[in-house]
Design a protein around this motif. Structure first.
Motif, PDB file in Angstrom:
ATOM      1  N   PHE A  26      28.996  45.807  49.706  1.00 23.79           N
ATOM      2  CA  PHE A  26      29.898  46.177  48.626  1.00 23.79           C
ATOM      3  C   PHE A  26      30.085  45.492  47.597  1.00 23.79           C
ATOM      4  CE2 PHE A  26      31.841  48.254  52.318  1.00 23.79           C
ATOM      5  CZ  PHE A  26      31.941  49.730  51.839  1.00 23.79           C
ATOM      6  N   GLY A  27      30.097  45.757  46.436  1.00 24.24           N
ATOM      7  CA  GLY A  27      30.325  44.683  45.063  1.00 24.24           C
ATOM      8  C   GLY A  27      31.975  44.303  45.263  1.00 24.24           C
ATOM      9  N   CYS A  28      32.055  43.157  45.236  1.00 32.22           N
ATOM     10  CA  CYS A  28      33.353  42.519  45.422  1.00 32.22           C
ATOM     11  C   CYS A  28      33.673  41.236  44.551  1.00 32.22           C
ATOM     12  CB  CYS A  28      33.383  42.325  47.023  1.00 32.22           C
ATOM     13  SG  CYS A  28      35.234  41.717  47.198  1.00 32.22           S
ATOM     14  N   TRP A  29      34.787  41.384  44.129  1.00 31.50           N
ATOM     15  CA  TRP A  29      35.326  40.235  43.225  1.00 31.50           C
ATOM     16  C   TRP A  29      36.531  39.683  43.736  1.00 31.50           C
ATOM     17  CZ3 TRP A  29      35.046  42.481  37.546  1.00 31.50           C
ATOM     18  CH2 TRP A  29      33.820  42.540  37.349  1.00 31.50           C
ATOM     19  N   SER A  30      36.972  38.630  43.740  1.00 30.22           N
ATOM     20  CA  SER A  30      38.296  37.758  44.308  1.00 30.22           C
ATOM     21  C   SER A  30      38.879  36.989  43.155  1.00 30.22           C
ATOM     22  CB  SER A  30      37.825  37.199  45.348  1.00 30.22           C
ATOM     23  OG  SER A  30      37.407  36.018  45.090  1.00 30.22           O
ATOM     24  N   CYS A  31      40.189  37.067  43.360  1.00 24.57           N
ATOM     25  CA  CYS A  31      41.113  36.283  42.203  1.00 24.57           C
ATOM     26  C   CYS A  31      42.272  35.748  43.121  1.00 24.57           C
ATOM     27  CB  CYS A  31      41.440  36.979  41.103  1.00 24.57           C
ATOM     28  SG  CYS A  31      42.092  36.101  39.932  1.00 24.57           S
ATOM     29  N   VAL A  32      42.287  34.186  43.073  1.00 25.78           N
ATOM     30  CA  VAL A  32      43.765  33.624  43.486  1.00 25.78           C
ATOM     31  C   VAL A  32      44.214  32.835  42.399  1.00 25.78           C
ATOM     32  CG1 VAL A  32      42.814  33.511  45.826  1.00 25.78           C
ATOM     33  CG2 VAL A  32      42.210  31.605  44.266  1.00 25.78           C
ATOM     34  N   GLY A  33      45.420  32.418  42.744  1.00 25.04           N
ATOM     35  CA  GLY A  33      45.964  31.733  41.516  1.00 25.04           C
ATOM     36  C   GLY A  33      45.212  30.394  40.957  1.00 25.04           C
ATOM     37  N   GLY A  34      45.185  30.283  39.676  1.00 24.84           N
ATOM     38  CA  GLY A  34      44.127  29.259  38.899  1.00 24.84           C
ATOM     39  C   GLY A  34      42.919  29.811  38.485  1.00 24.84           C
ATOM     40  N   GLU A  35      42.561  31.204  39.233  1.00 24.07           N
ATOM     41  CA  GLU A  35      41.246  31.626  38.731  1.00 24.07           C
ATOM     42  C   GLU A  35      41.271  33.024  37.743  1.00 24.07           C
ATOM     43  OE1 GLU A  35      39.215  32.595  42.262  1.00 24.07           O
ATOM     44  OE2 GLU A  35      39.304  30.239  43.040  1.00 24.07           O
TER      45      GLU A  35
END
Length: 73
Positions: A26-35
């Motif tokens: 799967f195409g997947c992006w992630s994001c957490v605090g600071g990003e």
């Protein structure tokens, strides 16, 4: 059609889900605090991922593609 959005409580959980989804093809992006800045740059590319995995950082005003499914872990 559309992108699935997975909200996680912890940064490590986000990274684990991202790895599982990418390994599944799967195409997947992630994001957490600071990003959030880097994530916003990805959004400007016009590419739409199958999934976005994130902490609640995305609930603070980041523009998202059309979301078709929302999951909470």
């Amino acid at each position: 059609s559309g992108t699935g959005l997975i909200f996680c409580q912890y940064r490590e959980e986000v990274k684990n889900w991202e790895k599982k989804l990418k390994n599944g093809g799967f195409g997947c992006w992630s994001c957490v605090g600071g990003e959030a800045g880097e994530f916003s740059q990805l959004m400007r590319t016009g590419v739409v991922p199958d999934f976005i995995v994130a902490t609640t950082v995305l609930s603070h005003g980041v523009n998202l593609p059309r979301i078709s499914r929302i999951y909470f872990t």
